[in-house]
Motif scaffolding. Structure first.
Motif, PDB file in Angstrom:
ATOM      1  N   CYS A  38       0.844  -1.199   0.000  1.00 33.99           N
ATOM      2  CA  CYS A  38       0.000   0.000   0.000  1.00 33.99           C
ATOM      3  C   CYS A  38       0.876   1.245   0.000  1.00 33.99           C
ATOM      4  N   SER A  40       0.436   3.767   1.722  1.00 34.35           N
ATOM      5  CA  SER A  40       0.638   4.208   3.101  1.00 34.35           C
ATOM      6  C   SER A  40       1.780   3.457   3.774  1.00 34.35           C
ATOM      7  N   ASP A  41       2.121   2.265   3.278  1.00 29.41           N
ATOM      8  CA  ASP A  41       3.279   1.551   3.817  1.00 29.41           C
ATOM      9  C   ASP A  41       4.572   2.324   3.573  1.00 29.41           C
ATOM     10  N   TRP A  43       5.146   5.453   3.944  1.00 33.73           N
ATOM     11  CA  TRP A  43       5.466   6.482   4.938  1.00 33.73           C
ATOM     12  C   TRP A  43       6.505   5.955   5.916  1.00 33.73           C
ATOM     13  N   ASN A  49       7.283   8.561   9.367  1.00 35.97           N
ATOM     14  CA  ASN A  49       6.430   8.398  10.550  1.00 35.97           C
ATOM     15  C   ASN A  49       7.176   8.642  11.852  1.00 35.97           C
ATOM     16  N   ASP A 146      -8.749  -2.838   0.916  1.00 34.18           N
ATOM     17  CA  ASP A 146      -8.416  -1.463   1.300  1.00 34.18           C
ATOM     18  C   ASP A 146      -8.557  -0.485   0.153  1.00 34.18           C
ATOM     19  N   THR A 150     -11.071   2.511  -0.172  1.00 31.85           N
ATOM     20  CA  THR A 150     -10.594   3.836   0.235  1.00 31.85           C
ATOM     21  C   THR A 150     -10.856   4.870  -0.858  1.00 31.85           C
ATOM     22  N   CYS A 238      -6.219  12.463  -2.170  1.00 28.53           N
ATOM     23  CA  CYS A 238      -5.761  11.081  -2.002  1.00 28.53           C
ATOM     24  C   CYS A 238      -4.262  10.975  -1.788  1.00 28.53           C
ATOM     25  N   GLY A 240      -2.295  13.282   1.117  1.00 30.41           N
ATOM     26  CA  GLY A 240      -2.045  13.504   2.539  1.00 30.41           C
ATOM     27  C   GLY A 240      -0.939  14.489   2.847  1.00 30.41           C
ATOM     28  N   GLY A 262      -6.062  10.541   2.072  1.00 29.04           N
ATOM     29  CA  GLY A 262      -4.617  10.462   2.210  1.00 29.04           C
ATOM     30  C   GLY A 262      -4.228  10.604   3.671  1.00 29.04           C
ATOM     31  N   VAL A 263      -3.393   9.704   4.167  1.00 33.23           N
ATOM     32  CA  VAL A 263      -2.956   9.790   5.563  1.00 33.23           C
ATOM     33  C   VAL A 263      -2.221  11.115   5.756  1.00 33.23           C
ATOM     34  N   HIS A 265       0.119  14.118   6.687  1.00 33.23           N
ATOM     35  CA  HIS A 265       1.458  14.350   7.231  1.00 33.23           C
ATOM     36  C   HIS A 265       1.799  15.829   7.073  1.00 33.23           C
TER      37      HIS A 265
END
Length: 338
Positions: A38, A40-41, A43, A49, A146, A150, A238, A240, A262-263, A265
């Motif tokens: 993904c 998000s992995d 990051w 992170n 996911d 999403t 989408c 972040g 989007g996660v 940051h």
């Protein structure tokens, strides 16, 4: 078992780890038959992170075969093939019943999806049973854990409507499936912001009517020209990042909603513009289980083919190469084969 471990920035290893075990009567163990990497992995892979104190298993998108169930499992048995939402839920609590399964009072997460086995919390509420998938349909079914859900959540949160205009900020896998979602929901004009030709082609295949390759103020100007100066009825954010969120609000017309998945940051919201233009913000982590039955039916009927977002398949043992490919943007989304 063997599983993917993140040891630190840029350090992905496929190695031996303890097998998952059932600790609660609502748990189950699934033998993974397909998984993926993904966005998000990345990051954590890039170190965005923050400091990482110890190595951890990674991977949250998978489907597989149930190999053990807790004593309270009623709807699943050993041998069932299931789609595993990344966010586990009981699907019966007050939040789940309101459509917010991502905030379940018994929330859990897939933690070793890029491995041979994974633990599922709340098996009865979380998973959806499917027939053993054909090789042709497996990639699309995998997206339902996911990334397709999403992208769909971004479109739902943004209020995409038939005949409207939607702008999708981000050309990663989630953004591309946001394009597919907006087109499926009937948006007449779907504008994808993408600078990369391979991703532009996928966006077009998914229903984008226009491509904007510019960024920042130039992207805003291009969108305004395509929307006769009004901006978009719905905006899907989408990515972040600060830039993506700024662009999302800049291209939203007064009264529109930005649906963000989007996660975030380092994002700061343009509260003054939100106030003066009545632009809303909705979205967040996708309640995958909420959307799964509908999206599964669409995949099984052939109405949508989200598996086209995978442009590289690698054996699970080569997962580190998959991370490199996605981090270097030579791959959109990597499927891991078993």
């Amino acid at each position: 078992m063997r599983a993917t471990m993140l040891h630190g920035p840029g350090d992905i290893r496929f190695e031996e780890v303890p097998d998952p075990t059932i600790s609660k009567p609502t748990d189950a163990i699934v033998k993974v038959i397909a998984s993926c990497i993904c966005g998000s992995d990345l990051w954590g892979y890039r170190g965005d992170n923050g400091p990482q104190e110890q190595a951890t298993t990674i991977g949250h998108e998978c489907l597989g075969e149930v190999v053990a169930v807790g004593s309270d499992a009623r709807n699943f048995k050993v041998g069932d093939t299931v789609i595993v939402p990344f966010d586990h839920c009981d699907n019966t609590c007050i939040h789940c019943l309101a459509g917010n399964q991502q905030a379940c009072v018994n929330l859990g997460f897939t933690g070793s999806g890029q491995g041979e086995y994974t633990l599922v919390n709340q098996i009865d509420g979380s998973c959806v049973k499917i027939d053993p998938p054909s090789p042709e349909q497996l990639p699309s079914l995998l997206t339902l854990a996911d990334v397709m859900a999403t992208g769909w959540h971004a479109a739902v949160a943004a209020g995409v409507r038939p005949g409207g205009t939607a702008v999708v900020v981000g050309d990663g896998a989630v953004g591309l499936l946001g394009v597919l979602s907006a087109a499926t929901m009937g948006a007449e004009k779907v504008i994808a912001l993408s600078r990369h030709e391979p991703r532009q082609k996928v966006a077009t295949a998914f229903g984008a009517t226009h491509i904007v390759a510019e960024r920042g103020e130039d992207a805003t100007k291009a969108v305004m020209e395509l929307t006769n100066g009004t901006g978009a009825d719905a905006v899907l954010e989408c990515v972040g990042t600060e830039q993506s969120m700024t662009t999302a609000f800049d291209v939203a017309r007064p009264g529109a909603t930005v649906g963000f998945v989007g996660v975030p940051h380092g994002v700061k919201l343009p509260v003054r513009r939100m106030f003066t233009h009545n632009i809303g913000l909705a979205g967040g982590m996708a309640p995958v289980r909420r959307y799964l039955p509908d999206l599964l039916a669409r995949v099984q009927s052939g109405a949508i083919n989200p598996g086209l977002v995978f442009d590289l398949a690698l054996p699970l043992e080569q997962v580190a190469a998959g991370y490199t490919a996605m981090a270097d943007r030579t791959a959109i989304k990597v499927q891991l084969t078993y």
